[in-house]
Design an enzyme around this catalytic site. Structure first.
Site, PDB file in Angstrom:
ATOM      1  N   ARG A  22       0.808  -1.217   0.000  1.00  0.00           N
ATOM      2  CA  ARG A  22       0.000   0.000   0.000  1.00  0.00           C
ATOM      3  C   ARG A  22       0.843   1.270   0.000  1.00  0.00           C
ATOM      4  O   ARG A  22       0.460   2.268   0.599  1.00  0.00           O
ATOM      5  CB  ARG A  22      -0.967   0.023   1.203  1.00  0.00           C
ATOM      6  CG  ARG A  22      -2.032  -1.053   1.164  1.00  0.00           C
ATOM      7  CD  ARG A  22      -3.096  -0.706   0.137  1.00  0.00           C
ATOM      8  NE  ARG A  22      -4.023  -1.801  -0.034  1.00  0.00           N
ATOM      9  CZ  ARG A  22      -5.213  -1.878   0.539  1.00  0.00           C
ATOM     10  NH1 ARG A  22      -5.644  -0.912   1.293  1.00  0.00           N
ATOM     11  NH2 ARG A  22      -5.981  -2.908   0.317  1.00  0.00           N
ATOM     12  N   ARG A  26      -3.650   6.183   0.381  1.00  0.00           N
ATOM     13  CA  ARG A  26      -4.286   7.314   1.036  1.00  0.00           C
ATOM     14  C   ARG A  26      -3.422   8.136   1.991  1.00  0.00           C
ATOM     15  O   ARG A  26      -3.801   9.234   2.356  1.00  0.00           O
ATOM     16  CB  ARG A  26      -5.535   6.830   1.792  1.00  0.00           C
ATOM     17  CG  ARG A  26      -6.657   6.469   0.835  1.00  0.00           C
ATOM     18  CD  ARG A  26      -7.776   5.792   1.558  1.00  0.00           C
ATOM     19  NE  ARG A  26      -7.328   4.500   2.084  1.00  0.00           N
ATOM     20  CZ  ARG A  26      -8.087   3.676   2.789  1.00  0.00           C
ATOM     21  NH1 ARG A  26      -9.315   4.015   3.093  1.00  0.00           N
ATOM     22  NH2 ARG A  26      -7.629   2.517   3.199  1.00  0.00           N
ATOM     23  N   ARG A  35      -7.632  11.063  -5.980  1.00  0.00           N
ATOM     24  CA  ARG A  35      -8.786  10.261  -5.541  1.00  0.00           C
ATOM     25  C   ARG A  35     -10.038  11.133  -5.355  1.00  0.00           C
ATOM     26  O   ARG A  35     -11.143  10.707  -5.691  1.00  0.00           O
ATOM     27  CB  ARG A  35      -8.423   9.550  -4.236  1.00  0.00           C
ATOM     28  CG  ARG A  35      -9.500   8.674  -3.645  1.00  0.00           C
ATOM     29  CD  ARG A  35      -9.619   7.350  -4.386  1.00  0.00           C
ATOM     30  NE  ARG A  35     -10.476   6.426  -3.658  1.00  0.00           N
ATOM     31  CZ  ARG A  35     -11.736   6.159  -3.962  1.00  0.00           C
ATOM     32  NH1 ARG A  35     -12.292   6.731  -5.004  1.00  0.00           N
ATOM     33  NH2 ARG A  35     -12.448   5.316  -3.264  1.00  0.00           N
ATOM     34  N   ASP A  72      -6.253  -3.444  -7.768  1.00  0.00           N
ATOM     35  CA  ASP A  72      -6.820  -4.066  -6.569  1.00  0.00           C
ATOM     36  C   ASP A  72      -7.056  -5.543  -6.814  1.00  0.00           C
ATOM     37  O   ASP A  72      -7.285  -5.955  -7.962  1.00  0.00           O
ATOM     38  CB  ASP A  72      -8.139  -3.394  -6.175  1.00  0.00           C
ATOM     39  CG  ASP A  72      -8.477  -3.667  -4.719  1.00  0.00           C
ATOM     40  OD1 ASP A  72      -8.061  -2.887  -3.859  1.00  0.00           O
ATOM     41  OD2 ASP A  72      -9.122  -4.696  -4.446  1.00  0.00           O
ATOM     42  N   TYR A 147     -14.580 -12.320  -0.547  1.00  0.00           N
ATOM     43  CA  TYR A 147     -15.244 -11.106  -1.046  1.00  0.00           C
ATOM     44  C   TYR A 147     -16.369 -11.445  -2.027  1.00  0.00           C
ATOM     45  O   TYR A 147     -17.444 -10.866  -1.983  1.00  0.00           O
ATOM     46  CB  TYR A 147     -14.229 -10.184  -1.732  1.00  0.00           C
ATOM     47  CG  TYR A 147     -13.290  -9.509  -0.743  1.00  0.00           C
ATOM     48  CD1 TYR A 147     -13.720  -8.441   0.035  1.00  0.00           C
ATOM     49  CD2 TYR A 147     -11.989  -9.957  -0.585  1.00  0.00           C
ATOM     50  CE1 TYR A 147     -12.880  -7.835   0.947  1.00  0.00           C
ATOM     51  CE2 TYR A 147     -11.126  -9.351   0.330  1.00  0.00           C
ATOM     52  CZ  TYR A 147     -11.582  -8.291   1.088  1.00  0.00           C
ATOM     53  OH  TYR A 147     -10.749  -7.704   1.991  1.00  0.00           O
TER      54      TYR A 147
HETATM   55  O1  1CP Z   1       0.189   0.465  -3.159  1.00  0.00           O
HETATM   56  C1  1CP Z   1      -0.207  -0.703  -3.262  1.00  0.00           C
HETATM   57  O2  1CP Z   1       0.011  -1.570  -2.427  1.00  0.00           O
HETATM   58  C2  1CP Z   1      -0.889  -1.103  -4.572  1.00  0.00           C
HETATM   59  C3  1CP Z   1      -2.289  -1.034  -4.565  1.00  0.00           C
HETATM   60  C4  1CP Z   1      -3.194  -2.005  -3.805  1.00  0.00           C
HETATM   61  C5  1CP Z   1      -3.022  -3.348  -3.376  1.00  0.00           C
HETATM   62  C6  1CP Z   1      -1.763  -4.188  -3.408  1.00  0.00           C
HETATM   63  C7  1CP Z   1      -4.502  -1.656  -3.508  1.00  0.00           C
HETATM   64  C8  1CP Z   1      -5.079  -0.326  -3.772  1.00  0.00           C
HETATM   65  N1  1CP Z   1      -5.156  -2.770  -3.005  1.00  0.00           N
HETATM   66  C9  1CP Z   1      -4.258  -3.805  -2.904  1.00  0.00           C
HETATM   67  C10 1CP Z   1      -4.514  -5.185  -2.447  1.00  0.00           C
HETATM   68  C11 1CP Z   1      -5.737  -5.501  -1.690  1.00  0.00           C
HETATM   69  N2  1CP Z   1      -7.003  -4.993  -1.887  1.00  0.00           N
HETATM   70  C12 1CP Z   1      -5.827  -6.483  -0.674  1.00  0.00           C
HETATM   71  C13 1CP Z   1      -4.675  -7.338  -0.240  1.00  0.00           C
HETATM   72  C14 1CP Z   1      -3.812  -6.650   0.750  1.00  0.00           C
HETATM   73  C15 1CP Z   1      -4.442  -6.378   2.090  1.00  0.00           C
HETATM   74  O3  1CP Z   1      -4.738  -7.338   2.814  1.00  0.00           O
HETATM   75  O4  1CP Z   1      -4.651  -5.195   2.373  1.00  0.00           O
HETATM   76  C16 1CP Z   1      -7.144  -6.516  -0.226  1.00  0.00           C
HETATM   77  C17 1CP Z   1      -7.711  -7.406   0.871  1.00  0.00           C
HETATM   78  C18 1CP Z   1      -7.896  -5.584  -0.989  1.00  0.00           C
HETATM   79  C19 1CP Z   1      -9.343  -5.300  -0.897  1.00  0.00           C
HETATM   80  C20 1CP Z   1      -9.517  -3.869  -0.619  1.00  0.00           C
HETATM   81  N3  1CP Z   1      -9.473  -2.896  -1.559  1.00  0.00           N
HETATM   82  C21 1CP Z   1      -9.663  -3.249   0.632  1.00  0.00           C
HETATM   83  C22 1CP Z   1      -9.648  -3.958   1.963  1.00  0.00           C
HETATM   84  C23 1CP Z   1     -11.003  -3.980   2.535  1.00  0.00           C
HETATM   85  C24 1CP Z   1     -11.104  -4.940   3.658  1.00  0.00           C
HETATM   86  O5  1CP Z   1     -11.791  -5.928   3.468  1.00  0.00           O
HETATM   87  O6  1CP Z   1     -10.507  -4.681   4.712  1.00  0.00           O
HETATM   88  C25 1CP Z   1      -9.769  -1.864   0.423  1.00  0.00           C
HETATM   89  C26 1CP Z   1      -9.987  -0.776   1.421  1.00  0.00           C
HETATM   90  C27 1CP Z   1      -9.631  -1.656  -0.974  1.00  0.00           C
HETATM   91  C28 1CP Z   1      -9.619  -0.355  -1.688  1.00  0.00           C
HETATM   92  C29 1CP Z   1      -8.267   0.103  -2.031  1.00  0.00           C
HETATM   93  N4  1CP Z   1      -7.382  -0.635  -2.783  1.00  0.00           N
HETATM   94  C30 1CP Z   1      -6.229   0.096  -2.962  1.00  0.00           C
HETATM   95  C31 1CP Z   1      -6.409   1.360  -2.302  1.00  0.00           C
HETATM   96  C32 1CP Z   1      -5.393   2.465  -2.278  1.00  0.00           C
HETATM   97  C33 1CP Z   1      -7.686   1.353  -1.716  1.00  0.00           C
HETATM   98  C34 1CP Z   1      -8.330   2.485  -0.967  1.00  0.00           C
HETATM   99  C35 1CP Z   1      -9.209   3.203  -1.901  1.00  0.00           C
HETATM  100  C36 1CP Z   1      -9.664   4.498  -1.353  1.00  0.00           C
HETATM  101  O7  1CP Z   1     -10.684   4.492  -0.644  1.00  0.00           O
HETATM  102  O8  1CP Z   1      -9.062   5.510  -1.681  1.00  0.00           O
END
Ligand code: 1CP
Length: 335
Positions: A22, A26, A35, A72, A147
Site C-alpha cells: 500500500r 491514502r 482520488r 486491486d 469477497y
Molecule cells: O500500493 C499498493 O500496495 C498497490 C495497490 C493495492 C493493493 C496491493 C490496492 C489499492 N489494493 C491492494 C490489495 C488488496 N485490496 C488487498 C490485499 C492486501 C491487504 O490485505 O490489504 C485486499 C484485501 C484488498 C481489498 C480492498 N481494496 C480493501 C480492503 C477492505 C477490507 O476488506 O478490509 C480496500 C480498502 C480496498 C480499496 C483500495 N485498494 C487500494 C487502495 C489504495 C484502496 C483504498 C481506496 C480508497 O478508498 O481511496
C-alpha cells in the site's frame, strides 16, 4: 536483474531492498488529490494514465526498490462479471455471486475488460529504471471467495458448512485458478517482473480446511509462476505456525510474514526462502526512538539471510510520509 529479483531468485544477501505494501495510497496527499476527483475506485484503476501516475508517486518521493501497480485484488471479480463498489468507511461491496455467470466466463473477455490494468503496467515500466522492480499482484482464491461470496467477517474462524451446500468447491477453485494464471501472465507480458499473492483472509480458514483452501490453491499458482519464470512472493496472512507448513508445501521464492509472526521464529523455521516484511504498520505511529529500535530488530535478525524490508500488512492511511522516508534511509544505510 533488479535488486528484488536478485534477492528472490539468487538469495542475494549483499543488500536489503525495500518497498511497502500500500505504498501508493491514502497516506499520500498527492494520491488523495487524484482520488478526490475520481470517486469511482474501479474506474480509477481502469484509467491507465492515472493508475500509472499513482504507482509512481511513492517512487518520486522515496528511494524505494519497487513500484507496485496501483490496482486491486477485486479487479478479478470485476473481470469475472461482478460489480464492485467501495463504500466509504465500510469497504468493498460486490453484487451477489451467480454461479452460472461465473462459470460462463471466457478468457478473451476477461483480458479485454482488464486491459487498462495491463496498459498501466506497460506505461509504468517505461518510466521505471531497470534496477527497480515492477510488482504485480493477485488475491489468492480463498481471499477472493471471501469477497465474492460476501463471507467477510471479523477475524474469527469461519464455519464453512453454511456455504458448502450449493458451493461446488473444486469447480470454483479450478475456474479461479485458470483466470488468476491468466491475470498473472497478462501482467507479466505487460512488463511486471514479480508477482505477489495476497491471501489476506487465510487466517480465518479452519485448520482442517487450510490444505484445500490455502495450501493447494497457492501451490498451483506458485507452480505456474515457476513454469513461466516469474518470481513469486506469497502472503498467507494470519496463519501463525502454519507458515512453516505453507512454505514446505507451496515453496514460493519469497514469503511475507505478518506482524503476529516473531521474526526470530521466522528465521529459525522458514528456510531456503527470501523473507519479506513483518513489522507492524502501527509502529509507524510511535516516536522515532521506538521506530528505530523496531526497524533494527528486523534488520539485525535477518542479517545474512535473504530479506526484503516491508511491513506485516499494508501502510495505514494515517501514516506520516516523513516517517516513511526516515525508515527507508535507515534500511538503506544499514551496515
Ligand atoms: O500500493 C499498493 O500496495 C498497490 C495497490 C493495492 C493493493 C496491493 C490496492 C489499492 N489494493 C491492494 C490489495 C488488496 N485490496 C488487498 C490485499 C492486501 C491487504 O490485505 O490489504 C485486499 C484485501 C484488498 C481489498 C480492498 N481494496 C480493501 C480492503 C477492505 C477490507 O476488506 O478490509 C480496500 C480498502 C480496498 C480499496 C483500495 N485498494 C487500494 C487502495 C489504495 C484502496 C483504498 C481506496 C480508497 O478508498 O481511496
Amino acid at each position: 536483474m533488479s535488486k528484488i529479483t536478485n534477492c528472490l531468485i539468487k538469495k542475494d544477501t549483499s543488500c536489503i531492498p525495500v518497498w511497502f505494501m500500500r505504498q501508493a495510497g491514502r497516506y499520500l496527499p498527492e494520491f488523495r488529490e487524484i482520488r478526490s476527483k475520481n470517486p469511482n475506485f474501479i474506474k480509477l484503476c481502469l484509467n491507465s494514465d492515472l493508475s500509472s501516475e499513482i504507482t509512481l508517486q511513492p517512487l518520486d518521493r522515496f528511494d524505494l526498490d519497487a513500484a507496485i501497480i496501483f490496482s486491486d485484488i477485486l479487479m478479478v471479480p470485476y473481470g469475472l462479471g461482478q460489480t464492485v463498489e467501495f463504500i466509504k468507511g465500510k469497504g468493498p461491496k460486490l453484487s451477489k455471486f451467480n454461479m452460472k455467470v461465473f462459470l460462463e466466463n471466457k478468457e478473451d473477455n476477461f483480458t479485454k475488460k482488464l486491459n487498462p490494468v495491463y496498459q498501466a503496467i506497460t506505461k509504468t515500466r517505461k518510466k521505471l529504471s531497470r534496477e527497480k522492480s515492477l510488482i504485480s499482484f493477485i488475491g489468492a482464491p480463498w481471499t477472493l471467495i471471501v469477497y465474492m461470496m460476501g463471507l467477510r467477517q471479523d477475524k474469527k474462524k469461519i464455519n464453512l458448512e453454511n456455504i458448502k451446500k450449493d458451493f461446488k468447491r473444486d469447480v470454483v477453485l479450478e475456474k479461479l485458478n485458470k483466470f488468476l494464471c491468466l491475470h498473472i501472465k497478462n501482467q507479466m507480458n505487460a512488463g511486471a517482473d514479480v508477482v505477489q499473492i495476497f491471501d489476506s483472509w487465510a487466517g480465518i480458514i479452519p485448520d482442517n480446511e487450510i490444505n484445500d483452501y490455502c495450501f493447494t490453491p497457492n501451490k498451483k499458482l506458485v507452480d505456474y509462476c515457476k513454469e513461466i519464470n516469474l518470481p513469486v512472493v506469497c502472503f498467507p496472512k494470519g496463519i501463525g505456525v502454519n507458515y512453516k507448513k505453507f512454505l514446505e508445501i507451496v515453496k514460493p521464492h519469497g514469503i511475507n510474514i505478518d506482524y503476529d509472526i516473531d521474526p526470530k521464529w521466522a528465521k529459525d523455521n522458514l528456510k531456503n526462502v527470501c523473507l519479506q516484511g513483518g513489522m507492524d504498520p502501527k509502529i509507524l505511529f510511535e516516536d522515532e526512538k521506538k521506530i528505530n529500535l523496531e526497524v533494527d530488530k528486523y534488520l539485525d535478525n535477518f542479517r545474512n539471510t535473504p530479506y526484503i524490508f516491508n511491513l506485516g500488512h499494508g501502510l495505514l492511511p494515517e501514516t506520516n510520509p516523513d516517517i516513511l522516508a526516515k525508515i527507508i534511509n535507515r534500511v538503506k544505510s544499514y551496515k
